[in-house]
Write a protein that holds these residues in place. Structure first.
Motif, mmCIF file in Angstrom:
data_model
loop_
_atom_site.group_PDB
_atom_site.id
_atom_site.type_symbol
_atom_site.label_atom_id
_atom_site.label_comp_id
_atom_site.label_asym_id
_atom_site.label_seq_id
_atom_site.Cartn_x
_atom_site.Cartn_y
_atom_site.Cartn_z
ATOM 1 N N GLU A 79 41.901 34.607 33.495
ATOM 2 C CA GLU A 79 42.297 33.258 33.742
ATOM 3 C C GLU A 79 40.790 32.551 33.518
ATOM 4 O O GLU A 79 40.904 31.542 32.713
ATOM 5 C CB GLU A 79 42.641 33.402 35.168
ATOM 6 N N ARG B 80 45.849 47.090 43.758
ATOM 7 C CA ARG B 80 46.582 45.169 43.835
ATOM 8 C C ARG B 80 45.081 44.491 43.592
ATOM 9 O O ARG B 80 45.043 43.542 42.782
ATOM 10 C CB ARG B 80 47.168 45.124 45.112
ATOM 11 N N GLN B 81 43.973 45.060 44.100
ATOM 12 C CA GLN B 81 42.724 44.196 43.984
ATOM 13 C C GLN B 81 42.187 44.549 42.518
ATOM 14 O O GLN B 81 41.676 43.323 42.062
ATOM 15 C CB GLN B 81 41.720 44.898 44.809
ATOM 16 N N HIS B 82 42.442 45.361 41.884
ATOM 17 C CA HIS B 82 41.996 45.665 40.501
ATOM 18 C C HIS B 82 42.688 44.688 39.566
ATOM 19 O O HIS B 82 42.277 44.105 38.714
ATOM 20 C CB HIS B 82 42.243 47.134 40.042
ATOM 21 N N LYS B 83 44.054 44.744 39.754
ATOM 22 C CA LYS B 83 45.003 44.098 38.849
ATOM 23 C C LYS B 83 44.628 42.532 39.206
ATOM 24 O O LYS B 83 44.544 41.668 38.303
ATOM 25 C CB LYS B 83 46.556 44.104 39.393
ATOM 26 N N LYS B 84 44.281 42.211 40.535
ATOM 27 C CA LYS B 84 43.751 40.519 40.837
ATOM 28 C C LYS B 84 42.595 40.398 39.853
ATOM 29 O O LYS B 84 42.289 39.251 39.466
ATOM 30 C CB LYS B 84 43.583 40.405 42.241
ATOM 31 N N ARG B 85 41.508 41.344 39.961
ATOM 32 C CA ARG B 85 40.533 41.225 39.178
ATOM 33 C C ARG B 85 40.701 41.049 37.637
ATOM 34 O O ARG B 85 40.006 40.172 36.854
ATOM 35 C CB ARG B 85 39.206 42.139 39.332
ATOM 36 N N TYR C 263 43.587 39.793 36.252
ATOM 37 C CA TYR C 263 44.071 38.392 36.030
ATOM 38 C C TYR C 263 43.035 37.333 36.342
ATOM 39 O O TYR C 263 43.028 36.315 35.316
ATOM 40 C CB TYR C 263 45.077 38.356 37.130
ATOM 41 N N GLU C 264 42.015 37.415 36.966
ATOM 42 C CA GLU C 264 41.172 36.475 37.405
ATOM 43 C C GLU C 264 40.401 36.543 36.144
ATOM 44 O O GLU C 264 39.862 35.361 35.630
ATOM 45 C CB GLU C 264 40.336 36.678 38.574
ATOM 46 N N THR D 227 45.640 33.468 30.210
ATOM 47 C CA THR D 227 46.417 33.952 31.053
ATOM 48 C C THR D 227 47.825 34.346 30.391
ATOM 49 O O THR D 227 48.701 35.418 30.738
ATOM 50 C CB THR D 227 46.747 33.275 32.197
#
Length: 250
Positions: free
Chosen positions: A127, A116-121, A123-124, A132
């Protein structure tokens, strides 16, 4: 005072009998936005290869983030955007999300599931470059300017402190070039150090905080305004052929 993150001292490099670099002394400080200019065959690509560890200098020393380059292991601190990055075949079967994920491959390997942390990175990173809404789009269907933003996102996803960009605006129209440099300035404000290799002297003197001119040896490394005051004869001497400096007014 900013600390140096790249230090090259008396660096030379030979391809067989041909000398590509001679006695180069070059420093990149934390937070710099350096435009590296010079003629074809002047050693810009060789310098990049040395910094990326793809070649080893013949003489001299190189330090990255305070460590001798042969001992430097924190590869995520440095990202590279190739000149060929925006030449994807239109049919290349990869989405924007998949291309940006490639920036984590060195850390994750090819077969490890994304957390989940990798997917957040991911996306960020997307962004940050204003893309996005394009995560599921095919990379080959994007414009040159949009592709270049995605390759910046791929570089950003590993949280680098230094990004090296090789002729990043080749094939990008004038309007998107300006938007691209606006993005680079925003990243630079976030304390990401930038080294940009280009042939466009005028654009570089407008955008970079420092300009370096390389033709086998480093002929100039300083303020863009100082570079613009160089005479035609001085520039021609640096480049090894007649040259006119064209400035870009904005």
């Amino acid at each position: 005072m900013s600390k140096p993150i790249v230090e090259m001292k008396n660096v030379s490099f030979h391809y067989g009998d041909r000398q590509a670099l001679s006695d180069v002394n070059f420093i990149i400080n934390e937070g710099d936005f350096i435009g590296l200019v010079g003629p074809n065959g002047g050693g810009k690509t060789t310098l990049i290869k040395l910094l990326l560890g793809m070649e080893k200098q013949t003489n001299g020393t190189i330090q990255l983030f305070g460590q001798p380059i042969h001992k430097f292991k924190e590869k995520n601190k440095l990202s590279y955007v190739s000149q060929k990055a925006n030449t994807f075949n239109r049919g290349f079967p990869a989405t924007v999300e998949e291309v940006v994920t490639m920036g984590l491959t060195a850390k994750l390997g090819y077969f490890r599931r994304l957390s989940r942390q990798h997917k957040k990175r991911i996306y960020e990173a997307v962004e940050k470059v204003g893309m996005t809404g394009y995560l599921s789009e095919n990379i080959g269907e994007l414009s040159g300017g949009q592709q270049q933003r995605i390759f910046i996102a791929r570089a950003l996803v590993s949280n680098p402190q230094l990004i090296i960009l090789d002729e990043p605006t080749v094939g990008v129209d004038a309007e998107n070039v300006e938007k691209f440099f606006e993005l680079l300035h925003e990243l630079n404000k976030q304390n990401i150090t930038l080294l940009l290799i280009t042939h466009d002297i005028g654009t570089m003197t407008h955008h970079a905080s420092r300009v370096a001119c390389l033709n086998k040896t480093l002929h100039f490394h300083g303020n863009p305004n100082e570079f613009q005051t160089l005479s035609k004869d001085q520039l021609s001497d640096f480049y090894g052929h007649p040259l006119n400096l064209v400035t870009h007014e904005h």
